[in-house]
Design a protein around this motif. Structure first.
Motif, PDB file in Angstrom:
ATOM      1  N   UNK A 108      47.129  45.646  49.004  1.00  0.00           N
ATOM      2  CA  UNK A 108      46.990  44.258  49.470  1.00  0.00           C
ATOM      3  C   UNK A 108      45.532  43.835  49.554  1.00  0.00           C
ATOM      4  N   UNK A 109      45.213  42.665  49.052  1.00  0.00           N
ATOM      5  CA  UNK A 109      43.863  42.111  49.127  1.00  0.00           C
ATOM      6  C   UNK A 109      42.893  42.678  48.118  1.00  0.00           C
ATOM      7  N   UNK A 110      43.330  43.589  47.265  1.00  0.00           N
ATOM      8  CA  UNK A 110      42.421  44.204  46.297  1.00  0.00           C
ATOM      9  C   UNK A 110      42.601  43.560  44.931  1.00  0.00           C
ATOM     10  N   UNK A 111      41.729  43.951  44.031  1.00  0.00           N
ATOM     11  CA  UNK A 111      41.847  43.524  42.644  1.00  0.00           C
ATOM     12  C   UNK A 111      42.260  44.734  41.820  1.00  0.00           C
ATOM     13  N   UNK A 112      42.725  44.452  40.604  1.00  0.00           N
ATOM     14  CA  UNK A 112      43.133  45.593  39.772  1.00  0.00           C
ATOM     15  C   UNK A 112      41.927  46.151  39.016  1.00  0.00           C
ATOM     16  N   UNK A 113      42.171  47.070  38.129  1.00  0.00           N
ATOM     17  CA  UNK A 113      41.076  47.770  37.423  1.00  0.00           C
ATOM     18  C   UNK A 113      40.304  46.855  36.480  1.00  0.00           C
ATOM     19  N   UNK A 114      40.818  45.652  36.254  1.00  0.00           N
ATOM     20  CA  UNK A 114      40.099  44.689  35.423  1.00  0.00           C
ATOM     21  C   UNK A 114      39.397  43.640  36.256  1.00  0.00           C
ATOM     22  N   UNK A 115      39.403  43.798  37.568  1.00  0.00           N
ATOM     23  CA  UNK A 115      38.732  42.836  38.430  1.00  0.00           C
ATOM     24  C   UNK A 115      39.481  41.550  38.625  1.00  0.00           C
ATOM     25  N   UNK A 116      40.827  41.583  38.428  1.00  0.00           N
ATOM     26  CA  UNK A 116      41.624  40.365  38.552  1.00  0.00           C
ATOM     27  C   UNK A 116      42.327  40.307  39.903  1.00  0.00           C
TER      28      UNK A 116
END
Length: 369
Positions: free
Chosen positions: A361-369
């Motif tokens: 929750x609240x994070x971005x994925x490995x592509x910064x999305x």
């Protein structure tokens, strides 16, 4: 409209006998006007008038003193036929073609939509282009029809297939199978999609217009099968009906020139795709498809299984069946493609989902999305 005097101009091609048969079943008195070059056995027992419907003087001579309740112009030049029969028939129905649409022959500023409805503009100016000049003449012919017969009906035919077709496209595959070929070029992989129409279905459109005179008066209708096949799907269907296999080799059309100009409409000069919307005929004329396309194609293939077609009998058939050239193009293209694959370092793109996939929750994925 029953018991009427009907003049069918043409009528000896793939659709004519089906139309004449339908007219006779409805109780109409049918006369056929044609050049007399082809005498169809299906047209025996009715009056034939011989003359050339391409020229006004021949039309006037052949039809002198005659009038009709209905004229169906399927052949010849309507720019001569329409005025020649003005005041001599109650109804005028003409068969035209889809090259009338602007963009059918590509040019700057013209886009042929998918699908094409009857409201799409037709060619008014040709800009000196020979292909578009053909389209402009078709459009002028349609205007001439309505000028002389305001309540006329025009049916725009696409590619017609069926026995007795002047250009039996299926023969390009049938003969290769019969000659023991193992491969055949499909330009651009055969991804092009063009509306086709079985001869019996094309006749069904014409008869529907005749059966609904009030709705059809002053109207233009697209015609075509409900099913639209790509060139590849059409080739696969023909092979399946033959119970045969051919390796269909995809080669760009600008390299495989003979295949492209033989297999694609009007020698590969048209838009890549041309899909017709036939909803207007289904709504106004209550048109219902007469035969399923695959069944109609099977009828056509059966007709060609045990006979040989030659250019003398079918002068519009342009396939040279030059297998040495076909093999040279395939082998040369494959060598060049192999050289490109091995001679240039490329970096294939990975599959990427367009939406983010965070793992917390609240994070971005490995592509910064």
């Amino acid at each position: 409209m029953t018991g009427t005097r009907v003049l069918v101009i043409g009528g000896t091609g793939p659709t004519g006998p089906h139309i004449v048969g339908g007219l006779r079943e409805r109780g109409h008195e049918v006369t056929v006007f044609h050049r007399g070059v082809h005498e169809s056995p299906e047209l025996a027992g009715i009056e034939h008038i011989h003359g050339d419907p391409h020229f006004r003087e021949s039309i006037d001579e052949a039809l002198a003193g005659r009038d009709f309740d209905l004229v169906l112009a399927m052949y010849g030049r309507v720019r001569h036929l329409a005025p020649a029969l003005a005041g001599r028939c109650d109804r005028f129905v003409a068969v035209g073609g889809i090259p009338v649409y602007d963009g059918y022959f590509p040019h700057a500023g013209a886009v042929l939509p998918i699908p094409v409805t009857e409201d799409h503009p037709v060619v008014r100016e040709d800009g000196g282009d020979p292909a578009r000049r053909f389209s402009r003449k078709l459009a002028e012919g349609e205007r001439t029809v309505f000028d002389h017969h305001p309540a006329a009906t025009i049916l725009r035919f696409p590619m017609i297939y069926g026995p007795n077709n002047a250009r039996p496209a299926e023969w390009s595959i049938v003969r290769r199978v019969r000659d023991g070929r193992r491969r055949m070029i499909l330009p651009d992989g055969g991804f092009q999609i063009h509306t086709r129409c079985a001869a019996r279905n094309a006749a069904g459109f014409v008869l529907a217009a005749i059966d609904h005179p009030d709705a059809a008066a002053g109207q233009v209708y697209n015609c075509g099968d409900h099913t639209a096949w790509s060139l590849r799907q059409w080739a696969d269907a023909v092979l399946a009906l033959l119970g045969a296999e051919l390796e269909l080799v995809a080669i760009p059309g600008d390299i495989a020139v003979e295949a492209a100009t033989t297999l694609l409409p009007l020698a590969n000069t048209t838009a890549t795709h041309c899909l017709l919307d036939t909803g207007k005929a289904r709504r106004d004329l209550h048109y219902r498809q007469v035969v399923e396309p695959l069944a109609a194609l099977a009828e056509t293939i059966d007709r060609y299984r045990s006979r040989d077609l030659d250019s003398a009998e079918f002068p519009s058939l342009t396939d040279r069946f030059d297998y040495d050239t076909e093999d040279a193009v395939i082998d040369g293209y494959r060598r060049a493609a192999s050289d490109l694959r091995t001679g240039i370092v490329q970096h294939p793109a990975p599959p990427v989902h367009s939406m983010p996939h965070p793992v917390a929750p609240g994070s971005v994925d490995h592509r910064g999305r």
